[in-house]
Design a protein around this motif. Structure first.
Motif, mmCIF file in Angstrom:
data_model
loop_
_atom_site.group_PDB
_atom_site.id
_atom_site.type_symbol
_atom_site.label_atom_id
_atom_site.label_comp_id
_atom_site.label_asym_id
_atom_site.label_seq_id
_atom_site.Cartn_x
_atom_site.Cartn_y
_atom_site.Cartn_z
ATOM 1 N N ALA A 285 -9.894 -2.633 2.550
ATOM 2 C CA ALA A 285 -10.370 -3.243 3.795
ATOM 3 C C ALA A 285 -9.268 -3.264 4.843
ATOM 4 C CB ALA A 285 -10.869 -4.656 3.509
ATOM 5 N N PHE A 286 -8.036 -3.480 4.404
ATOM 6 C CA PHE A 286 -6.892 -3.485 5.318
ATOM 7 C C PHE A 286 -6.745 -2.115 5.986
ATOM 8 C CE2 PHE A 286 -2.432 -3.124 6.461
ATOM 9 C CZ PHE A 286 -2.114 -4.379 6.965
ATOM 10 N N VAL A 287 -6.845 -1.042 5.208
ATOM 11 C CA VAL A 287 -6.748 0.304 5.760
ATOM 12 C C VAL A 287 -7.880 0.557 6.749
ATOM 13 C CG1 VAL A 287 -6.930 2.766 5.194
ATOM 14 C CG2 VAL A 287 -5.478 1.277 3.801
ATOM 15 N N GLN A 288 -9.096 0.179 6.397
ATOM 16 C CA GLN A 288 -10.236 0.401 7.282
ATOM 17 C C GLN A 288 -10.073 -0.348 8.607
ATOM 18 O OE1 GLN A 288 -12.701 2.626 6.782
ATOM 19 N NE2 GLN A 288 -11.554 3.196 4.927
ATOM 20 N N ILE B 147 0.827 -1.200 0.000
ATOM 21 C CA ILE B 147 0.000 0.000 0.000
ATOM 22 C C ILE B 147 0.866 1.256 0.000
ATOM 23 C CG2 ILE B 147 -1.631 1.342 1.402
ATOM 24 C CD1 ILE B 147 -2.768 -1.399 2.351
ATOM 25 N N LEU B 148 1.886 1.279 0.851
ATOM 26 C CA LEU B 148 2.767 2.445 0.930
ATOM 27 C C LEU B 148 3.530 2.668 -0.369
ATOM 28 C CD1 LEU B 148 4.155 1.985 4.563
ATOM 29 C CD2 LEU B 148 2.328 3.525 3.791
ATOM 30 N N ALA B 149 3.871 1.595 -1.061
ATOM 31 C CA ALA B 149 4.553 1.727 -2.354
ATOM 32 C C ALA B 149 3.651 2.440 -3.360
ATOM 33 C CB ALA B 149 4.952 0.350 -2.882
ATOM 34 N N LYS B 150 2.359 2.133 -3.348
ATOM 35 C CA LYS B 150 1.418 2.805 -4.249
ATOM 36 C C LYS B 150 1.311 4.284 -3.901
ATOM 37 C CE LYS B 150 -1.404 -1.231 -5.411
ATOM 38 N NZ LYS B 150 -2.762 -1.836 -5.410
ATOM 39 N N VAL B 151 1.295 4.595 -2.611
ATOM 40 C CA VAL B 151 1.235 5.993 -2.183
ATOM 41 C C VAL B 151 2.472 6.747 -2.664
ATOM 42 C CG1 VAL B 151 1.304 7.509 -0.157
ATOM 43 C CG2 VAL B 151 -0.250 5.543 -0.202
ATOM 44 N N ARG C 288 -3.841 10.208 7.616
ATOM 45 C CA ARG C 288 -4.924 10.912 6.921
ATOM 46 C C ARG C 288 -4.925 10.562 5.442
ATOM 47 N NH1 ARG C 288 -4.797 15.299 3.778
ATOM 48 N NH2 ARG C 288 -2.670 15.823 4.406
ATOM 49 N N ILE C 289 -3.738 10.550 4.850
ATOM 50 C CA ILE C 289 -3.601 10.276 3.413
ATOM 51 C C ILE C 289 -4.193 8.914 3.056
ATOM 52 C CG2 ILE C 289 -1.920 9.813 1.580
ATOM 53 C CD1 ILE C 289 -2.193 12.770 2.182
ATOM 54 N N LEU C 290 -3.972 7.930 3.908
ATOM 55 C CA LEU C 290 -4.445 6.584 3.606
ATOM 56 C C LEU C 290 -5.969 6.510 3.551
ATOM 57 C CD1 LEU C 290 -1.919 4.497 5.737
ATOM 58 C CD2 LEU C 290 -2.085 4.567 3.234
ATOM 59 N N HIS C 291 -6.650 7.429 4.217
ATOM 60 C CA HIS C 291 -8.112 7.457 4.193
ATOM 61 C C HIS C 291 -8.674 8.358 3.089
ATOM 62 C CE1 HIS C 291 -9.214 5.022 7.661
ATOM 63 N NE2 HIS C 291 -8.193 5.550 8.325
ATOM 64 N N GLU C 292 -7.818 9.149 2.434
ATOM 65 C CA GLU C 292 -8.290 10.057 1.385
ATOM 66 C C GLU C 292 -8.858 9.267 0.207
ATOM 67 O OE1 GLU C 292 -8.610 13.207 1.443
ATOM 68 O OE2 GLU C 292 -7.193 14.047 2.903
ATOM 69 N N ALA C 293 -9.875 9.839 -0.443
ATOM 70 C CA ALA C 293 -10.500 9.167 -1.589
ATOM 71 C C ALA C 293 -9.486 8.900 -2.700
ATOM 72 C CB ALA C 293 -11.653 10.021 -2.114
ATOM 73 N N GLN C 294 -8.544 9.827 -2.881
ATOM 74 C CA GLN C 294 -7.536 9.649 -3.942
ATOM 75 C C GLN C 294 -6.657 8.440 -3.676
ATOM 76 O OE1 GLN C 294 -8.387 12.444 -2.348
ATOM 77 N NE2 GLN C 294 -7.858 14.295 -3.507
ATOM 78 N N THR C 295 -6.375 8.163 -2.398
ATOM 79 C CA THR C 295 -5.576 6.986 -2.056
ATOM 80 C C THR C 295 -6.415 5.728 -2.179
ATOM 81 O OG1 THR C 295 -4.218 8.273 -0.518
ATOM 82 C CG2 THR C 295 -4.185 5.876 -0.269
ATOM 83 N N GLN C 296 -7.622 5.768 -1.681
ATOM 84 C CA GLN C 296 -8.487 4.597 -1.763
ATOM 85 C C GLN C 296 -8.675 4.147 -3.204
ATOM 86 O OE1 GLN C 296 -10.258 2.796 0.985
ATOM 87 N NE2 GLN C 296 -8.414 3.709 1.877
ATOM 88 N N ALA C 297 -8.687 5.101 -4.128
ATOM 89 C CA ALA C 297 -8.844 4.754 -5.544
ATOM 90 C C ALA C 297 -7.634 4.002 -6.100
ATOM 91 C CB ALA C 297 -9.086 6.024 -6.367
ATOM 92 N N LEU C 298 -6.504 4.110 -5.442
ATOM 93 C CA LEU C 298 -5.290 3.412 -5.878
ATOM 94 C C LEU C 298 -5.268 1.953 -5.430
ATOM 95 C CD1 LEU C 298 -2.643 6.108 -4.821
ATOM 96 C CD2 LEU C 298 -3.547 5.757 -7.132
ATOM 97 N N LEU C 299 -6.098 1.622 -4.457
ATOM 98 C CA LEU C 299 -5.981 0.345 -3.756
ATOM 99 C C LEU C 299 -6.981 -0.685 -4.268
ATOM 100 C CD1 LEU C 299 -5.639 1.703 -0.095
ATOM 101 C CD2 LEU C 299 -3.855 1.378 -1.821
ATOM 102 N N THR C 300 -6.632 -1.949 -4.090
ATOM 103 C CA THR C 300 -7.551 -3.039 -4.360
ATOM 104 C C THR C 300 -8.599 -3.093 -3.248
ATOM 105 O OG1 THR C 300 -6.315 -4.677 -3.089
ATOM 106 C CG2 THR C 300 -5.656 -4.342 -5.403
ATOM 107 N N PRO C 301 -9.729 -3.786 -3.467
ATOM 108 C CA PRO C 301 -10.714 -3.927 -2.385
ATOM 109 C C PRO C 301 -10.108 -4.522 -1.112
ATOM 110 C CG PRO C 301 -11.713 -4.540 -4.464
ATOM 111 C CD PRO C 301 -10.250 -4.307 -4.749
ATOM 112 N N ALA C 302 -9.196 -5.479 -1.256
ATOM 113 C CA ALA C 302 -8.563 -6.082 -0.081
ATOM 114 C C ALA C 302 -7.689 -5.063 0.647
ATOM 115 C CB ALA C 302 -7.731 -7.289 -0.488
ATOM 116 N N GLU C 303 -6.990 -4.221 -0.098
ATOM 117 C CA GLU C 303 -6.150 -3.192 0.523
ATOM 118 C C GLU C 303 -7.005 -2.118 1.185
ATOM 119 O OE1 GLU C 303 -2.199 -3.396 -2.377
ATOM 120 O OE2 GLU C 303 -3.951 -2.208 -2.980
#
Length: 443
Positions: free
Chosen positions: A311-314, A72-76, A294-309
């Motif tokens: 859920a991991f953040v949540q 996840i952090l690599a995508k960010v 905060r960044i991990l919860h932003e919509a722009q970050t969520q759009a980068l992630l798979t559904p499993a990722e």
């Protein structure tokens, strides 16, 4: 489910079977720590009688989850480098942004980190507390505390009855740094400088690392940032010993470098000139700064992630947002649900939790806290365990302790565990924090 509770109950029962002996041995452990190398600014590391007994299967799960987090952090990070609009979400000043953008995270995403979280030992659930990717420390505390435990009869009996191991955090780092240098620079035998502002760093720990570099065949020295010298014509950085430096093991946190920017001219010139390999480079600030929550919860970050990722953040990243005036009513109405954190600090400096304050105290804190430079985060109450140690009244006995767990990660690989407890829900050296040695126990 794991057998942590059963291990703890058995250990505490053995300690309770002879309390006078347990007290004598606790005093011997304390005396060892007072004379040990785990001393910071004249203070020795406080501890309890029982170590953290962590099943190896639990550590394996931690390691697996770290791989998910790092993906996840690599995508960010990739989004930060390629997209100016995404980059603006972080709100870094121009100097910080320049230092980050000249770094190359593809060399090593995060060479060293300690990922701290609140782990529920009964359910296996956890939430992250902090990502320490600058100035990751306290490896020497775990080493010395495990040595101190040799004074405990229960510890020795437990190790004789179980398959156990401690976390090796020094030779493994030497191997990791050497591998990074070979991969990035093609240098097999780098000359290494361990660099920090020595008036605020854990110098004893630096010396332990230096000895391990030398024992593994690498020359190394401990340097104050301000003692470095850069020769621009030769594109060479030198330490006070006069030797050309190939690689810097950076312990100076980015916020301290920015605060003392003028004192860091040689380091920054060498880094900008690619005259030295900085391990880790300034891109680590993307994760070290608490705004990452905060960044991990932003919509722009969520759009980068798979559904499993997603859920991991949540599941594991507490709700975090920029503290604003509009938040004040609910923060005051539900004080125990919230914690205020400065964007870029360490050692819990400037952190305020409603659960630690009376209503009147909390209202004063909230009113005085700046609306810029602070994050508002959902508070996670740490898991509570029992142990023998010095209680709030200053006497020895069995107490209830709040727990915080950290996993050391070297170049993406989980290497060990750092365990802390406190008599209060805020686990910090400013309060009643104690460090426990971690003992990994095979099933």
């Amino acid at each position: 489910m794991n057998n942590m509770q059963a291990l703890h109950r058995a250990y505490l029962a053995a300690a309770a079977a002879d309390l006078p002996r347990t007290r004598r041995e606790f005093d011997a452990i304390t005396d060892y720590m007072k004379a040990s190398t785990a001393i910071h600014h004249g203070e020795y590391v406080r501890t309890c009688y029982m170590p953290k007994l962590l099943p190896a299967s639990v550590f394996a799960q931690f390691a697996a989850d770290i791989r998910v987090l790092y993906g996840i952090l690599a995508k960010v990070m990739r989004a930060y480098y390629r997209d100016a609009a995404y980059r603006a979400l972080f709100g870094f000043d121009a100097v910080t942004e320049e230092l980050i953008l000249r770094a190359d995270p593809s060399r090593t995403l995060l060479p060293m980190a300690r990922i701290d979280f609140f782990y529920n030992e009964e359910t296996g659930a956890y939430q992250y507390c902090e990502f320490n990717t600058d100035g990751t420390s306290a490896m020497n505390e775990d080493r010395e505390l495990n040595l101190a435990q040799q004074r405990s009869t229960v510890y020795k009996d437990f190790c004789a009855a179980h398959s156990t191991r401690t976390c090796e955090l020094f030779d493994s780092w030497v191997h990791t740094l050497r591998g990074i240098c070979a991969r990035v620079r093609g240098v097999q035998q780098p000359y290494v400088a361990i660099v920090d502002f020595l008036d605020c760093g854990t110098v004893n720990e630096f010396e332990v690392f230096r000895r391990h570099f030398v024992q593994n065949g690498l020359q190394a020295e401990v340097c104050d940032v301000r003692s470095l010298r850069y020769d621009a014509a030769a594109k060479a950085l030198y330490g006070p010993a006069g030797h050309r430096i190939d690689a810097i093991y950076r312990r100076a946190v980015t916020s301290d470098i920015l605060e003392r920017y003028g004192d860091c001219a040689a380091l920054l010139a060498a880094v900008r000139g690619d005259a030295v390999l900085l391990v880790g480079d300034f891109h680590t600030q993307l994760v070290h700064n608490k705004t990452i929550f905060r960044i991990l919860h932003e919509a722009q970050t969520q759009a980068l992630l798979t559904p499993a990722e997603q859920a991991f953040v949540q599941a594991h990243v507490p709700l975090t947002k920029t503290f604003a005036e509009s938040d004040v009513p609910r923060v005051l109405a539900h004080k125990d649900d919230w914690i205020l954190k400065p964007l870029d600090s360490y050692a819990s400096r400037g952190v305020h939790a409603g659960v630690e304050s009376t209503q009147a105290e909390w209202e004063a804190i909230v009113r005085a806290t700046p609306r810029t430079g602070y994050l508002l985060q959902a508070f996670c109450r740490p898991y509570v365990t029992e142990n023998y140690g010095i209680g709030p009244d200053g006497t020895f006995g069995k107490n209830r302790y709040y727990n915080l767990t950290g996993v050391y990660v070297y170049d993406g690989v989980a290497q060990g565990v750092y365990s802390r407890v406190s008599l209060s829900p805020i686990i910090s050296s400013q309060y009643s924090e104690k460090t426990l040695p971690t003992l990994l126990v095979d099933a």
